[in-house]
Motif scaffolding. Sequence first.
Motif, short mmCIF file in Angstrom:
data_model
loop_
_atom_site.label_atom_id
_atom_site.label_comp_id
_atom_site.label_asym_id
_atom_site.label_seq_id
_atom_site.Cartn_x
_atom_site.Cartn_y
_atom_site.Cartn_z
N TRP A 409 0.84 -1.21 0.00
CA TRP A 409 0.00 0.00 0.00
C TRP A 409 0.87 1.25 0.00
O TRP A 409 0.69 2.16 -0.80
N MET A 416 2.48 6.86 -6.53
CA MET A 416 1.44 7.81 -6.95
C MET A 416 1.84 9.24 -6.60
O MET A 416 1.59 10.16 -7.36
N LEU A 432 2.16 -10.13 -9.05
CA LEU A 432 1.49 -11.29 -9.66
C LEU A 432 2.47 -12.43 -9.90
O LEU A 432 2.10 -13.60 -9.88
N PHE B 137 -12.35 -4.22 -0.12
CA PHE B 137 -11.27 -4.88 -0.85
C PHE B 137 -10.70 -6.04 -0.05
O PHE B 137 -10.47 -7.13 -0.59
N GLU B 141 -10.98 -9.98 -1.43
CA GLU B 141 -9.87 -10.91 -1.66
C GLU B 141 -10.02 -12.17 -0.81
O GLU B 141 -9.73 -13.27 -1.26
N LEU B 167 -8.56 -18.28 -10.04
CA LEU B 167 -7.66 -17.46 -9.24
C LEU B 167 -6.95 -16.42 -10.09
O LEU B 167 -6.80 -15.26 -9.70
N MET B 171 -7.81 -12.78 -8.99
CA MET B 171 -6.67 -12.14 -8.35
C MET B 171 -6.04 -11.11 -9.26
O MET B 171 -5.70 -10.01 -8.85
N GLY B 172 -5.87 -11.52 -10.52
CA GLY B 172 -5.19 -10.64 -11.49
C GLY B 172 -5.93 -9.31 -11.62
O GLY B 172 -5.33 -8.24 -11.48
N VAL B 175 -5.79 -7.26 -8.29
CA VAL B 175 -4.49 -6.68 -7.96
C VAL B 175 -4.09 -5.61 -8.98
O VAL B 175 -3.61 -4.53 -8.62
N LEU B 176 -4.32 -5.89 -10.26
CA LEU B 176 -3.85 -4.96 -11.29
C LEU B 176 -4.74 -3.73 -11.41
O LEU B 176 -4.26 -2.65 -11.73
N LEU B 179 -6.95 -2.67 -6.88
CA LEU B 179 -6.09 -2.13 -5.84
C LEU B 179 -5.59 -0.72 -6.19
O LEU B 179 -5.71 0.19 -5.37
N PRO B 180 -5.03 -0.51 -7.41
CA PRO B 180 -4.62 0.87 -7.72
C PRO B 180 -5.80 1.84 -7.69
O PRO B 180 -5.63 3.00 -7.31
N VAL B 182 -8.38 1.68 -5.68
CA VAL B 182 -8.64 1.98 -4.27
C VAL B 182 -7.59 2.96 -3.74
O VAL B 182 -7.91 3.95 -3.09
N ILE B 183 -6.32 2.65 -4.06
CA ILE B 183 -5.27 3.52 -3.54
C ILE B 183 -5.37 4.92 -4.15
O ILE B 183 -5.16 5.92 -3.49
N PHE B 184 -5.74 4.98 -5.43
CA PHE B 184 -5.87 6.29 -6.04
C PHE B 184 -7.01 7.08 -5.39
O PHE B 184 -6.89 8.29 -5.18
#
Lengths: 499, 486
Positions: A409, A416, A432, B137, B141, B167, B171-172, B175-176, B179-180, B182-184
């Motif tokens: 995170w 970013m 991955l 999130f 997962e 999976l 998962m792919g 994660v790809l 997740l970005p 959410v973080i953004f």
Amino acid sequence: MSLLAHAPALQVVLPLVSAPLAVLLRHRNAAFAVVTAGAWAAFAAAIALWLQVGESGVISYHIGNWAPPWGIEYRVDRLTSFVLLLVSGMASIVLPYSRASIEREIPRELHYLYYAMFGLCLTGLLGMTITGDAFNIFVFLEISSLSTYVLIGLGRDRRALSASYRYLIMGSIGATFIVLGIGFLYLMTGTLNLADMAVRIRDIESSRPVLAALAFLTVGISLKVALFPLHQWLPNAYTYAPSAVTAFLAATATKVSVYVLIRFYFSVFGESLVFAKLPLPEIMLLLSLLGMFAANFIAIFQDNLKRLFAYSSVGQIGYITLGLSFDSFNGLAASIVHLFNHGIAKGAIFLLIGGIVAAGAKAGTGPLPLSFDRLAGLSRRMPLTCFGIVIAGLSLIGVPGTAGFVSKWYLILAAMDKGQWWLVAAILASSLLAVAYVWRFVEAAYFRPAADEVRREAPLSMLLPAWLLVLGSIWFGLDTSVTLGSALDAAQHLIGSKP
Amino acid sequence: MTAADFILVALALPLLGGLGIVLAGKQPNLREGVTLTTAALLFYCVLQLLDPVLAGQHPAVTLLEPLPGLPVAFSVEPLGMIFALIASGLWIVNSVYSIGYMRGNGEANQTRFYLCFALAISAALAIAFAANLLTLFLFYEVLTLITYPLVTHAGSDKAKNGGRVYLAILMGTSVLFLLPAVIFTWHAAGTTEFRAGGILPADLAPATVCLLLALFMFGIGKAALMPFHRWLPAAMVAPTPVSALLHAVAVVKAGVFSVLKVIIYVFGLEALAGATGWLVAIAGFTIVAASIVALSADNLKRRLAYSTVSQLSYVVLAAALLAPLSVIGAALHIAAHAFGKITLFFAAGSIYTAAHKTEVSQLDGIGRRMPWTMVAFGVGALSMIGLPPAAGFVSKWYLVSGAFAAQHWLALAVVLASTLLNAGYFLPIVYRAFFRPLSADAEAHPHGEAPWPIVVALSLTAAGTVALFFFPDVPLALARQLVVAP
């Protein structure tokens, strides 16, 4: 109270004393008791220091009451205490585990030497962390390195000797570079005390010898860090060393080297020189990315489980150095917290792998039951071990709810902050790859048919320490007050202020 | 107990139930008793939350705070209430069904099966009650990982490969992309909490909003938006109760639920105006394309899986229209599709258990031998097509009204085409079952209805599908709250 005041010295002295005692006692049980007691005492001292730093800030301890910069200073700030906690904590967990583990991996008459070397290695790592003196760093580095070579060479497989020799050569080159760098710094500043050096270096920071010192130190320490492509010593050393040694080294040795790098960059040379005036961040960014992708990719195709996770270590070190290269608050926090989070997850995995070796040795299936053919159907024989590896593996991937997620995170947040979207994509893509190699294990252990299904778990004295770390990698994913709290504090201390 | 306590109890109950299941592992009757008791208690707990939510309250509780400013917290709002009611309510029925199915087919590792099932329900409820993106999130997962052993339950090579696809895609994408995203969101808004009207700052560039929306929509792989839908047919290697509750209800609904949550509470309907044209197109394409694949699938479960892919995109489409009426339709469709599709899967499993048939072409005349099963199947099919008296009609009504209100003719055309296609691949099955004579092969292998727990379960869900048509009050009241300003 007076004992507490001497905690910084005791931190190093106690394990240091335990090592020769183990040799004098010459008995494996006595040696075990003495060295374990030393490690636990060191852990207690580390906890005391961590609490003390939280209350009163930086601790400066003058060895023999010689005031710095003439005498040797031990200096404990937030980062130091955090790394001390990791190193001594890991030793306290790995040592009780060792007893059953080395029974099957090292000839009995050498056991007391193993404990002695372990004590020395611990001393070296703790000393490198706590000392505020440049030459002292080199001395402790050599103590830890030399004992590490011996520990690796104790491995039962004969290739352990060549792995140890190779590490000896590369480690010595690294150490030489480091001592050259320190020599240049001494030449230019006339002091070995890091804090003093940091002040004096300001006026001459662009002079050629200082830059040369920076280059020597960077390369030398990177060798010990196993920064790609200076990692070649690592896979063999981890693969052939005794299991307990691999676990301890993977969790601590490279981490302390990263700590030393951070120390020199942020506390001696200063950010402005390292990151603004030189193309060092770009170089480090590139090497970290290469490591993350190349090493993680190579890991997928290893047939030996220990080797697989050894390459994974090189990849994970890439995350740590990547965070450093950002030179930002979030990036540094990510690096520092990942030191710890990766340490416990990888430590747990190598401890559990040691359990597989031990159970294999007991069943007489040969020296290294770690090829994927041998792992087929392992979950039926060793359900707890396999499940532990999967959970720790999830932390390596960075699944939410595990410690690895916290690191990821912050690493992505740092990317970013820089507006580097391609880096965000790269970090995620490389994680991955971790899914791929962890799932290789899952499919072998859970889906391939087993040769026999007799339940044969590792001994409890090995499972318990390993599972302590497994649970730790869940715990520190949910309650991050200690880990992330320390990392944010340390980053703030090093960088100056929040962004 | 306060409402907040009920949230925690509801989340903890399946975990405790899981513990009980493991402890009672050696005694199957006791073990299944634990499952049923847990499911019933859980439904009771969730029901206790209904009144406060209908009264406009949002009971909330914070569990812990792993990252500063980013707590793992739960808060019950109307949409989560709908999802939680469905997941916990259908778990009871599904458990009855599981008992009949797992015993009828002599499946191995049943303790692991019931354990993972209980844990999956807990994760689904945690998703339903999630108060912010991080919590969502996290359990999204967890749900992926905990259902993996269920998908690969058979342990065969086919199951292993299915598990790999499952999976890799789930998962792919998470994660790809997720997740970005959410973080953004955290980076841009400084919070990930779900709030009415959205949390994103108003000054984001339209291109950024579009990109972020794309990251969310494709990142939520469980919504099975094409081209990331392949995991759903792959997951059909699982035992039928798993396909029924998880891959028709809990997992896929967690996907479209997350889509709705993100559109309503992260972006906000107003803020998205003009940014969702492409999403309507992709959802529309998924609806039609998946229906066409379903049309040609002979394997019954595969046909149902593609039907699910198509129906999930109804929800995405309805949400992407951004019209209040269509959003109500989206929320209702989560409930309507759940009841209809679980009935269809129950019927498929019932046929497999009683007659060992998996292909549509083998079903000639089976309705006379298994009348309960095939009538229930017919009801489920009506709901999929969207005809009265089945629940699917209600949600489709709102969806179409919303499309009219938004004057979105493409969406209307898609819904119309899909209705015809649905009729095209469901009605022939019903026709075969009741009006074609038994084949010679089937004559030689007599069989009756499936074991009674199976029949009871599928009759209940079929009745529920009809009941939801006549009494849609509760879900409708909840769905309306979504579009009324608080």
